[in-house]
Design an enzyme around this catalytic site. Structure first.
Site, PDB file in Angstrom:
ATOM      1  N   ASP B  28       0.843  -1.193   0.000  1.00  0.00           N
ATOM      2  CA  ASP B  28       0.000   0.000   0.000  1.00  0.00           C
ATOM      3  C   ASP B  28       0.884   1.251   0.000  1.00  0.00           C
ATOM      4  OD1 ASP B  28      -1.869   1.955   0.325  1.00  0.00           O
ATOM      5  OD2 ASP B  28      -2.622   1.241   2.262  1.00  0.00           O
ATOM      6  N   GLU B  80      28.608   2.408   4.750  1.00  0.00           N
ATOM      7  CA  GLU B  80      28.397   0.979   4.965  1.00  0.00           C
ATOM      8  C   GLU B  80      28.349   0.273   3.613  1.00  0.00           C
ATOM      9  OE1 GLU B  80      24.413  -0.460   5.827  1.00  0.00           O
ATOM     10  OE2 GLU B  80      24.563  -0.003   3.711  1.00  0.00           O
ATOM     11  N   CYS B 112      24.474   4.259   9.881  1.00  0.00           N
ATOM     12  CA  CYS B 112      24.232   5.593   9.323  1.00  0.00           C
ATOM     13  C   CYS B 112      25.029   6.696  10.001  1.00  0.00           C
ATOM     14  CB  CYS B 112      22.742   5.933   9.408  1.00  0.00           C
ATOM     15  SG  CYS B 112      21.710   4.803   8.473  1.00  0.00           S
ATOM     16  N   HIS B 234      19.097  12.639  12.338  1.00  0.00           N
ATOM     17  CA  HIS B 234      19.245  11.591  11.326  1.00  0.00           C
ATOM     18  C   HIS B 234      17.887  11.238  10.713  1.00  0.00           C
ATOM     19  CE1 HIS B 234      20.174   8.118   9.093  1.00  0.00           C
ATOM     20  NE2 HIS B 234      19.571   7.296   9.917  1.00  0.00           N
TER      21      HIS B 234
END
Ligand code: ZN
Lengths: 132, 348
Positions: B28, B80, B112, B234
Site C-alpha cells: 500500500d 556501509e 548511518c 538523522h
C-alpha cells in the site's frame, strides 16, 4: 593482469592530468615525454578543467565485455576549454538526444570492473553540464 | 576555534517513486507515504558507488573551501557500502582529489553514523593542531532487501566537509556523543542485505540515542531548543526526525531546511551530513545549528555549529543541495532500478 596498466593511468583517469610543453605551451592529454609540436622534453603537469563541448559522438548498442549492462551508451569526442579534444563516455543522458555542441562537464565514475572479484577501475566520464 | 571551511554534496540524478516499488510487491503506497513520510528516493547510476559519490561531493567541498588539496592532512570516508571488502575507499578518494601522498586516510563504518564519525575525528585532529585541514565524507549506496520496508528508503548520496582552523564558514561550538550496544540493525559478512529489528528500531534505538545525545549537549552547553535557528536529526525516513524534533521541543521552522528524506530517502552515512549541508545553504551569519546523527548498533554524535560571514562568500561556489535534489531528476521504473542495483540474477 591489467592492474599495473590501470595504476599507471591513474593520474590521467582520476585527475585529468595533462602535459604542458614548457617551451611552446602546447598541451597533450595524456602527457607525453617529447612535445609533438616542437620536440622539447621539458613538460609540466597541468590539470584539465574537464569542461567543454561535444564535438562528435557515437552510440554503442552492442557493447564489449564489462560494458554490456550500460548499453546503449554514448562515447563522445569533447572539445575541452583548454583547446584539445578528449574521448570519453557520456552518461546521465539519453544518448539519442545528444547534439553536437552540447555543454558537458566531467564527474568521477566507475569505468569497469574485472569480473565480480577483480579490481574496480575508476575515472572521468562526461555528463551534461547542468550546474549540478 | 575550529569548524567547517568548505562543504559539498552529490546526489545521483535517478529517482524511484514509492508507488513504483509498492506496485511490484503489492504493498500500500499510500500507507508508506503517510506512515513514513516518504515519496521517492535517489538511485545511483550503474557506474556510481560510494567512492564516486565521495569524490564528486568532496570536489564541491574543495571548490567552496578554495584550498589546495595537498594541504589536506586526513581523509575519512564513512560508509556501509564501501566498494571493496578489503581495499580502502579513502585512498581512491585522496588520489582523485590530489591529496596524496602525505595524507592519513581511513574508512569508517557505523551504519548511518559513519559520516559524522569522520567529522568528529577530523574536527578534533585539526583542534589538536595536527594538520591545517581534514576532510570527512559520509557516502552510501545503500540496499534494502527487495520487498522489505527498507527498500522504500535506502538511497544514495554523499556529503563532504573540509574542516580547518581559519577562514571558517561555520564555527564548531561543541560536540557530545552517546553510544550503547543496541542490536537494532546489522549486516553480517557476505550477506547482501541487512536485517533489522522492525519496531525495535524506533524508541529503544533511534529515539534513545538521538534524545540522549541531544539532551547531553544541551546540558553541557546550557542551551535550550529555542536557542537554535536550525536542527538536523538523522533521517532514516521522513517520520522519525520530525517526531524526534517535536518530542525534544523543536519546531518545523528549525528542521524544515535540513529535512531531505521525504524526496531523497535515507542516504545512510550521508543522511544527517546532507541535512547539515542543506542547512548551511540557508543559514545566516551568527545563526546556530544543531546536528545529531544516529547509527544503528548504536550511537549518536551531536554537534553545534555557528554560521559565519564567510559562509555567504563560499555558498555559491558549488551547487546547493536543493538544486541537486529538485532539478533535472530522471524517474526510473522498478525494472531499471533492479538492473541498476544488481538485483537481477544473471548468468556468470
Ligand atoms: Zn612544445
Amino acid at each position: 593482469m591489467k592492474v599495473p596498466r590501470h595504476w599507471r593511468e591513474t593520474p590521467q583517469r582520476y585527475r585529468m592530468e595533462a602535459g604542458k610543453c614548457s617551451k611552446c605551451g602546447s598541451i597533450q592529454f595524456p602527457g607525453r615525454v617529447i612535445c609533438p609540436d616542437c620536440g622539447a622534453t621539458e613538460m609540466e603537469t597541468v590539470k584539465l578543467s574537464g569542461k567543454g563541448e561535444l564535438a562528435s559522438y557515437t552510440v554503442i548498442r552492442v557493447a564489449p565485455t564489462g560494458f554490456t549492462d550500460l548499453a546503449p551508451y554514448a562515447v563522445g569526442v569533447v572539445q575541452l576549454e583548454e583547446g584539445m579534444r578528449v574521448m570519453g563516455q557520456v552518461v546521465d543522458c539519453d544518448p539519442d538526444n545528444l547534439k553536437i555542441g552540447d555543454r558537458l562537464t566531467t564527474q568521477f565514475r566507475r569505468i569497469n570492473e574485472e569480473g565480480k572479484t577483480g579490481m574496480i577501475l575508476y575515472g572521468f566520464k562526461f555528463v551534461p553540464d547542468l550546474g549540478l | 576555534m575550529v569548524g567547517i571551511v568548505g562543504y559539498g554534496t552529490h546526489i545521483p540524478r535517478s529517482r524511484i517513486k514509492v508507488e513504483e516499488i509498492a506496485k511490484v510487491w503489492g504493498a500500500d503506497a499510500a500507507a508508506f507515504k503517510k506512515g513514513l513520510n516518504l515519496n521517492e528516493k535517489s538511485v545511483p547510476a550503474p557506474d556510481e558507488d560510494c567512492a564516486t559519490l565521495s569524490v564528486n561531493a568532496a570536489r564541491n567541498a574543495v571548490k567552496r573551501a578554495g584550498i589546495d588539496p595537498q594541504d589536506i592532512g586526513a581523509v575519512y570516508v564513512g560508509s556501509e557500502s564501501h566498494p571493496y571488502a578489503v581495499k580502502p575507499t579513502g585512498t581512491i578518494v585522496s588520489e582523485a582529489l590530489g591529496a596524496c601522498p602525505y595524507v592519513h586516510t581511513a574508512d569508517l563504518e557505523f551504519a548511518c553514523k559513519a559520516g559524522t564519525e569522520g567529522m568528529y575525528i577530523a574536527l578534533n585532529l585539526v583542534k589538536a593542531g595536527e594538520m591545517p585541514y581534514a576532510l570527512a565524507i559520509g557516502a552510501d549506496t545503500s540496499q534494502g532487501a527487495p520487498g522489505d520496508a527498507l527498500e522504500y528508503s535506502a538511497a544514495a548520496g554523499a556529503a563532504a566537509f573540509i574542516v580547518g582552523a581559519e577562514d571558517l564558514a561555520a564555527e564548531l561550538v561543541d560536540t557530545h556523543c552517546y553510544m550503547t550496544d543496541t542490536p537494532d540493525f546489522w549486516r553480517r559478512e557476505h550477506a547482501h542485505y541487512p536485517q533489522h529489528g522492525g519496531r525495535f528500531t524506533g524508541q529503544p534505538a533511534y529515539e534513545k540515542h538521538v534524545f540522549g545525545a541531544t539532551n547531553a549537549i544541551l546540558e553541557k552547553t546550557n542551551m535550550k531548543p529555542e536557542d537554535f535557528d536550525y536542527c538536523i536529526f538523522h533521517q532514516p525516513n521522513g517520520k522519525f526526525p520530525v517526531n524526534a524534533a517535536k518530542k525534544l521541543g523543536f519546531t518545523e521552522a528549525q528542521y524544515k531546511y535540513g529535512l531531505l528524506s521525504p524526496t531523497l530517502g535515507n542516504t545512510y552515512s550521508g543522511s544527517s551530513p546532507m541535512g547539515l549541508a542543506a542547512t548551511l545553504d540557508e543559514a545566516k551569519p551568527g545563526e546556530l545549528i544543531l546536528l545529531v546523527s544516529y547509527g544503528s548498533g548504536s550511537g549518536s554524535d551531536a554537534f553545534i555549529f555557528r554560521a559565519t560571514e564567510r559562509l555567504l562568500e563560499i555558498r555559491d561556489k558549488a551547487p546547493r543541495v536543493r538544486k541537486q535534489l529538485d532539478e533535472h531528476k530522471i524517474y526510473i521504473e522498478y525494472g531499471a532500478y533492479a538492473k541498476f542495483r544488481r538485483k537481477i540474477l544473471k548468468a556468470d
